[in-house]
Every structure is written in C-alpha cells, then in structure tokens.
Design a protein around this motif. Structure first.
Motif, PDB file in Angstrom:
ATOM      1  N   PHE A   1      51.184   4.941  27.659  1.00 41.35           N
ATOM      2  CA  PHE A   1      49.985   5.772  27.710  1.00 41.35           C
ATOM      3  C   PHE A   1      50.375   7.162  28.160  1.00 41.35           C
ATOM      4  O   PHE A   1      51.491   7.398  28.603  1.00 41.35           O
ATOM      5  CB  PHE A   1      48.895   5.166  28.610  1.00 41.35           C
ATOM      6  N   THR A   2      49.434   8.082  28.017  1.00 40.71           N
ATOM      7  CA  THR A   2      49.648   9.471  28.412  1.00 40.71           C
ATOM      8  C   THR A   2      48.678   9.815  29.524  1.00 40.71           C
ATOM      9  O   THR A   2      47.517   9.417  29.497  1.00 40.71           O
ATOM     10  CB  THR A   2      49.422  10.416  27.205  1.00 40.71           C
ATOM     11  N   MET A   3      49.193  10.572  30.490  1.00 41.68           N
ATOM     12  CA  MET A   3      48.371  11.046  31.601  1.00 41.68           C
ATOM     13  C   MET A   3      48.038  12.512  31.368  1.00 41.68           C
ATOM     14  O   MET A   3      48.684  13.194  30.567  1.00 41.68           O
ATOM     15  CB  MET A   3      49.137  10.900  32.919  1.00 41.68           C
ATOM     16  N   LYS A   4      47.038  12.998  32.079  1.00 45.72           N
ATOM     17  CA  LYS A   4      46.705  14.423  32.023  1.00 45.72           C
ATOM     18  C   LYS A   4      47.953  15.227  32.334  1.00 45.72           C
ATOM     19  O   LYS A   4      48.774  14.836  33.156  1.00 45.72           O
ATOM     20  CB  LYS A   4      45.598  14.748  33.013  1.00 45.72           C
ATOM     21  N   GLY A   5      48.107  16.369  31.669  1.00 40.78           N
ATOM     22  CA  GLY A   5      49.301  17.185  31.834  1.00 40.78           C
ATOM     23  C   GLY A   5      50.401  16.800  30.857  1.00 40.78           C
ATOM     24  O   GLY A   5      51.527  17.262  30.982  1.00 40.78           O
ATOM     25  N   HIS A   6      50.097  15.919  29.900  1.00 36.44           N
ATOM     26  CA  HIS A   6      51.050  15.495  28.870  1.00 36.44           C
ATOM     27  C   HIS A   6      52.245  14.733  29.451  1.00 36.44           C
ATOM     28  O   HIS A   6      53.375  14.911  29.008  1.00 36.44           O
ATOM     29  CB  HIS A   6      51.514  16.681  28.022  1.00 36.44           C
ATOM     30  N   PHE A   7      51.987  13.883  30.439  1.00 39.55           N
ATOM     31  CA  PHE A   7      53.025  13.021  31.005  1.00 39.55           C
ATOM     32  C   PHE A   7      52.993  11.700  30.241  1.00 39.55           C
ATOM     33  O   PHE A   7      51.966  11.013  30.225  1.00 39.55           O
ATOM     34  CB  PHE A   7      52.785  12.772  32.491  1.00 39.55           C
ATOM     35  N   ALA A   8      54.106  11.346  29.595  1.00 40.17           N
ATOM     36  CA  ALA A   8      54.214  10.095  28.836  1.00 40.17           C
ATOM     37  C   ALA A   8      54.738   9.000  29.760  1.00 40.17           C
ATOM     38  O   ALA A   8      55.800   9.153  30.367  1.00 40.17           O
ATOM     39  CB  ALA A   8      55.146  10.281  27.656  1.00 40.17           C
ATOM     40  N   VAL A   9      53.994   7.905  29.846  1.00 42.97           N
ATOM     41  CA  VAL A   9      54.360   6.796  30.723  1.00 42.97           C
ATOM     42  C   VAL A   9      54.804   5.617  29.867  1.00 42.97           C
ATOM     43  O   VAL A   9      54.124   5.231  28.919  1.00 42.97           O
ATOM     44  CB  VAL A   9      53.167   6.370  31.608  1.00 42.97           C
ATOM     45  N   GLU A  10      55.960   5.051  30.225  1.00 43.00           N
ATOM     46  CA  GLU A  10      56.413   3.785  29.660  1.00 43.00           C
ATOM     47  C   GLU A  10      56.732   2.867  30.834  1.00 43.00           C
ATOM     48  O   GLU A  10      57.556   3.209  31.686  1.00 43.00           O
ATOM     49  CB  GLU A  10      57.642   3.942  28.788  1.00 43.00           C
TER      50      GLU A  10
END
Length: 168
Positions: A121-130
């Motif tokens: 998923f993606t968090m605010k600020g364009h942080f990609a989480v795996e």
C-alpha cells in the motif's frame, strides 16, 4: 504525525494469518479469522536518520456476514499519544485480499506467497510500503517484517511479532 512514521506504524502491526483452528485440523486456511477477537502487535521501527522506537497495538476484529474483516486497533508509539487505526479487508480470490486502512492513501492489497502474506500500500507523501508476514507454528503468532520506500530508496524498516490473545 509524519507520513513515514504513520506508514511504519501501520505496517508494523497489521497482518493476515491462518486461524489456529485451521492449523490444528488441516482445514483450508482462513487468514482473516486470525483477527477475529483480540490481537496484539509489537515491534521496533527504524527510520532513516532517526533513533529506533517501539510500537504496540491492540486490535479487536469482527468477521462480517459477507466474510470481510473489520479490525480496529489502538496504536501506541513511544513518546506519542495513542491513536486508532481501522481496517476493512475482504477476500477477492484464492490467496488474494484487498481493502482499506485508515492511514493508507489508497487501497491495500494482500497476496499469499508460499504460505506467507505480502501487503502492499501507499501512505501519504508517496511512501510505498511492502510488508511480509510469516506465520509461526501453531497459528497463534507471526513474524512481521516490512520496508518503506520513497523514490525507490528504503527510508524505514520494522520488525516485530503479532499474536492472537487468549480468550479471543
């Protein structure tokens, strides 16, 4: 809260696991049922250029009549006031799940890969989480490992454990 911190906290405590009953009886895996009742997550979050800190969550989950999971978590990070995070996850096909999480900027996708679970998923600020969840023997806990990237560079990691609480 800084978006990177929020993404790490979100990923550090979220998981999909096989149910204890399924593990004991060799029934087909029903990953959402792990969160029915109470769960607890704990881990250490490491952000780029910051001191590592501990995070803890207590969750309460309900399986709705349509089979979807509604999970509400109280998240407690060292040095911060507690907050509430909400998940709504449903199965979309064999080994595939999707839904929403209150701290994500868009959809959450979850795929079963070799008996483990990969969240994206993606968090605010364009942080990609795996995030990867590795169920532990007995079906009552999982190891949780995740990375957060921005512009392709790893800017945070988290490692921890999620467990089903007794009486759940």
């Amino acid at each position: 809260m800084h978006p990177l911190r929020a993404s790490l906290v979100a990923a550090a405590t979220a998981s999909i696991l096989s149910s204890p009953a399924a593990a004991a009886t060799a029934e087909p895996i029903k990953p959402l049922s792990f969160f029915e009742g109470r769960t607890e997550g704990s881990g250490t979050i490491k952000l780029f250029m910051k001191k590592p800190y501990r995070s803890r969550s207590i969750g309460r989950g309900v399986i709705e009549p349509d089979g979807s999971l509604v999970l509400v978590q109280r998240v407690e990070d060292d040095g911060k006031p507690p907050r509430v995070r909400r998940w709504l996850i449903r199965q979309t096909g064999p080994g595939h799940y999707s839904g929403t999480m209150s701290e994500a900027a868009g959809p959450v996708t979850i795929d079963e890969v070799g008996g483990n679970y990969r969240f994206r998923f993606t968090m605010k600020g364009h942080f990609a989480v795996e995030q990867w969840l590795f169920p532990l023997p007995g079906g009552m806990a999982a190891r949780n490992s995740m990375k957060v990237r921005r512009f392709g560079m790893t800017v945070g990691t988290s490692d921890g454990t999620i467990r089903k609480l007794a009486g759940s």
